[in-house]
Design a protein around this motif. Structure first.
Motif, PDB file in Angstrom:
ATOM      1  N   TRP A  96       0.835  -1.204   0.000  1.00 50.92           N
ATOM      2  CA  TRP A  96       0.000   0.000   0.000  1.00 50.92           C
ATOM      3  C   TRP A  96       0.871   1.255   0.000  1.00 50.92           C
ATOM      4  O   TRP A  96       0.640   2.185  -0.771  1.00 50.92           O
ATOM      5  CB  TRP A  96      -0.911  -0.034   1.218  1.00 50.92           C
ATOM      6  N   GLN A  97       1.878   1.271   0.852  1.00 52.39           N
ATOM      7  CA  GLN A  97       2.758   2.434   0.920  1.00 52.39           C
ATOM      8  C   GLN A  97       3.483   2.630  -0.403  1.00 52.39           C
ATOM      9  O   GLN A  97       3.623   3.751  -0.899  1.00 52.39           O
ATOM     10  CB  GLN A  97       3.767   2.268   2.052  1.00 52.39           C
ATOM     11  N   ALA A 142       3.949   5.772  -5.309  1.00 48.93           N
ATOM     12  CA  ALA A 142       4.092   5.806  -6.768  1.00 48.93           C
ATOM     13  C   ALA A 142       3.044   6.710  -7.409  1.00 48.93           C
ATOM     14  O   ALA A 142       3.313   7.372  -8.419  1.00 48.93           O
ATOM     15  CB  ALA A 142       3.987   4.388  -7.339  1.00 48.93           C
ATOM     16  N   LEU A 143       1.833   6.764  -6.824  1.00 50.56           N
ATOM     17  CA  LEU A 143       0.763   7.596  -7.367  1.00 50.56           C
ATOM     18  C   LEU A 143       0.761   9.001  -6.758  1.00 50.56           C
ATOM     19  O   LEU A 143      -0.081   9.824  -7.134  1.00 50.56           O
ATOM     20  CB  LEU A 143      -0.595   6.938  -7.105  1.00 50.56           C
ATOM     21  N   ALA A 144       1.691   9.243  -5.835  1.00 46.57           N
ATOM     22  CA  ALA A 144       1.812  10.557  -5.179  1.00 46.57           C
ATOM     23  C   ALA A 144       0.499  10.974  -4.517  1.00 46.57           C
ATOM     24  O   ALA A 144       0.081  12.130  -4.604  1.00 46.57           O
ATOM     25  CB  ALA A 144       2.278  11.620  -6.173  1.00 46.57           C
ATOM     26  N   VAL A 150       5.193  -8.878 -13.149  1.00 43.98           N
ATOM     27  CA  VAL A 150       3.850  -9.096 -12.594  1.00 43.98           C
ATOM     28  C   VAL A 150       3.697  -8.336 -11.285  1.00 43.98           C
ATOM     29  O   VAL A 150       4.671  -7.857 -10.705  1.00 43.98           O
ATOM     30  CB  VAL A 150       3.591 -10.603 -12.341  1.00 43.98           C
ATOM     31  N   LEU A 151       2.446  -8.263 -10.822  1.00 38.28           N
ATOM     32  CA  LEU A 151       2.196  -7.766  -9.481  1.00 38.28           C
ATOM     33  C   LEU A 151       2.841  -8.720  -8.479  1.00 38.28           C
ATOM     34  O   LEU A 151       2.684  -9.936  -8.585  1.00 38.28           O
ATOM     35  CB  LEU A 151       0.688  -7.681  -9.211  1.00 38.28           C
ATOM     36  N   GLN A 152       3.556  -8.178  -7.528  1.00 42.54           N
ATOM     37  CA  GLN A 152       4.188  -9.010  -6.510  1.00 42.54           C
ATOM     38  C   GLN A 152       3.135  -9.365  -5.459  1.00 42.54           C
ATOM     39  O   GLN A 152       3.011  -8.725  -4.420  1.00 42.54           O
ATOM     40  CB  GLN A 152       5.383  -8.279  -5.909  1.00 42.54           C
ATOM     41  N   GLY A 153       2.372 -10.383  -5.776  1.00 48.29           N
ATOM     42  CA  GLY A 153       1.245 -10.773  -4.936  1.00 48.29           C
ATOM     43  C   GLY A 153       1.695 -11.256  -3.565  1.00 48.29           C
ATOM     44  O   GLY A 153       2.705 -11.962  -3.443  1.00 48.29           O
ATOM     45  N   VAL A 154       0.934 -10.916  -2.553  1.00 50.71           N
ATOM     46  CA  VAL A 154       1.243 -11.357  -1.199  1.00 50.71           C
ATOM     47  C   VAL A 154       1.145 -12.878  -1.109  1.00 50.71           C
ATOM     48  O   VAL A 154       2.011 -13.541  -0.521  1.00 50.71           O
ATOM     49  CB  VAL A 154       0.315 -10.664  -0.188  1.00 50.71           C
ATOM     50  N   ILE A 189       2.668  -2.169  -8.409  1.00 50.88           N
ATOM     51  CA  ILE A 189       1.720  -1.410  -7.604  1.00 50.88           C
ATOM     52  C   ILE A 189       0.328  -1.970  -7.855  1.00 50.88           C
ATOM     53  O   ILE A 189       0.041  -2.493  -8.936  1.00 50.88           O
ATOM     54  CB  ILE A 189       1.772   0.108  -7.909  1.00 50.88           C
ATOM     55  N   LYS A 190      -0.522  -1.865  -6.839  1.00 53.88           N
ATOM     56  CA  LYS A 190      -1.873  -2.433  -6.947  1.00 53.88           C
ATOM     57  C   LYS A 190      -2.865  -1.292  -7.103  1.00 53.88           C
ATOM     58  O   LYS A 190      -3.069  -0.503  -6.177  1.00 53.88           O
ATOM     59  CB  LYS A 190      -2.210  -3.275  -5.713  1.00 53.88           C
TER      60      LYS A 190
END
Length: 298
Positions: free
Chosen positions: A70-71, A76-78, A221-225, A164-165
């Motif tokens: 999330w952080q 990344a999206l400011a 890819v998204l670094q999935g949890v 980023i998600k």
């Protein structure tokens, strides 16, 4: 063996027996009444950071990893002006506490929160709960899901980082639509610019070849949890883990194809591009047993 009847991750319609309350910029609103202004960048430009966390045994699963991502996403999206990590964790706990009556009507649930830059420099933050369709999750775990390799390409990493998600998900929608047209209930796999596979709308994709688990690399890819949890389980169970690009022919010929995602954790593909149905393989069964033990300990 049943095919997965839904590409959705959670939304079986339910008859509400208690009001579900959501947090929206300091206000408590019935979850089904949530709305944001049409001028919000979440609507006008799909600028939305998002996270979803599964709850097992009354505890948020891998919450620290979700907060880390999330952080990273909000940076990344400011998106500025949001609660601190600790404050956000406390607000999530408060949402759960305020929904005790609603939770009595649910077998399983998760927490979803999202943020946008908002309007006039004031960010939008929403925290809500969502029901888990336990029957669907168990069906995936026991019987798997069919996959279709689609023609849809992932947006280039030069557009926005893949780790980023966000809620800009048109490419996932198009992939699932193409997959469903070929085989209702299938999940669509997106391709990279070189034709290698990436992921689906709800899951990271892994293959098993000669006892080794192979994943697309982190930057693809998204670094999935859940993917990270499975990687750690591989280490604990002495199952080799490797990262490299995977192409559709390898996917179709793989000994097993595994899927990882928040609501189900770990499951498997029972068909690729309309191939005959397959059952759970030995590597999946070992990893699934390890995942279940981890959840039980959690």
């Amino acid at each position: 063996m049943e095919s997965d009847p839904s590409a959705s991750d959670s939304d079986r319609p339910q008859v509400p027996r208690a009001v579900r309350l959501a947090y929206h910029n300091g206000q408590w609103i019935p979850g089904d009444k949530l709305c944001i202004p049409m001028r919000d960048p979440a609507v006008t430009q799909a600028v939305t950071a998002v996270e979803r966390v599964r709850v097992y045994n009354g505890r948020l699963f891998q919450i620290d990893r979700h907060l880390d991502r999330w952080q990273h996403t909000t940076d990344a999206l400011a998106i500025t002006g949001l609660p601190s990590r600790q404050e956000l964790a406390e607000q999530i706990d408060e949402v759960i506490r305020r929904n005790d009556a609603w939770l009595q009507t649910q077998n399983e649930f998760g927490v979803l929160w999202f943020a946008s830059p908002g309007i006039a420099g004031s960010p939008t933050l929403v925290i809500d709960l969502y029901p888990i369709d336990s029957a669907l999750m168990q069906r995936r775990i026991n019987s798997g899901s069919p996959l279709i390799v689609t023609s849809v390409r992932q947006p280039s990493a030069e557009c926005w980082p893949r780790n980023i998600k966000v809620r800009c998900r048109l490419h996932y929608y198009l992939a699932d639509r193409e997959a469903t047209r070929q085989n209702p209930g299938s999940l669509g796999i997106l391709l990279d610019s070189d034709g290698s596979i990436t992921e689906t709308s709800i899951a990271n994709v892994l293959i098993v070849h000669a006892g080794e688990v192979v994943s697309p690399p982190d930057d693809q890819v998204l670094q999935g949890v859940s993917r990270d949890v499975v990687r750690e389980l591989c280490d604990a169970l002495d199952i080799p883990w490797r990262e490299r690009r995977i192409y559709p022919d390898e996917l179709r010929a793989a000994d097993e194809v595994l899927l990882t995602g928040t609501s189900c954790g770990l499951w498997f593909a029972n068909s690729i591009d309309g191939s005959p149905l397959r059952s759970a393989g030995p590597v999946y069964q070992r990893l699934r047993a390890g995942f279940d033990a981890l959840v039980a300990d959690h």
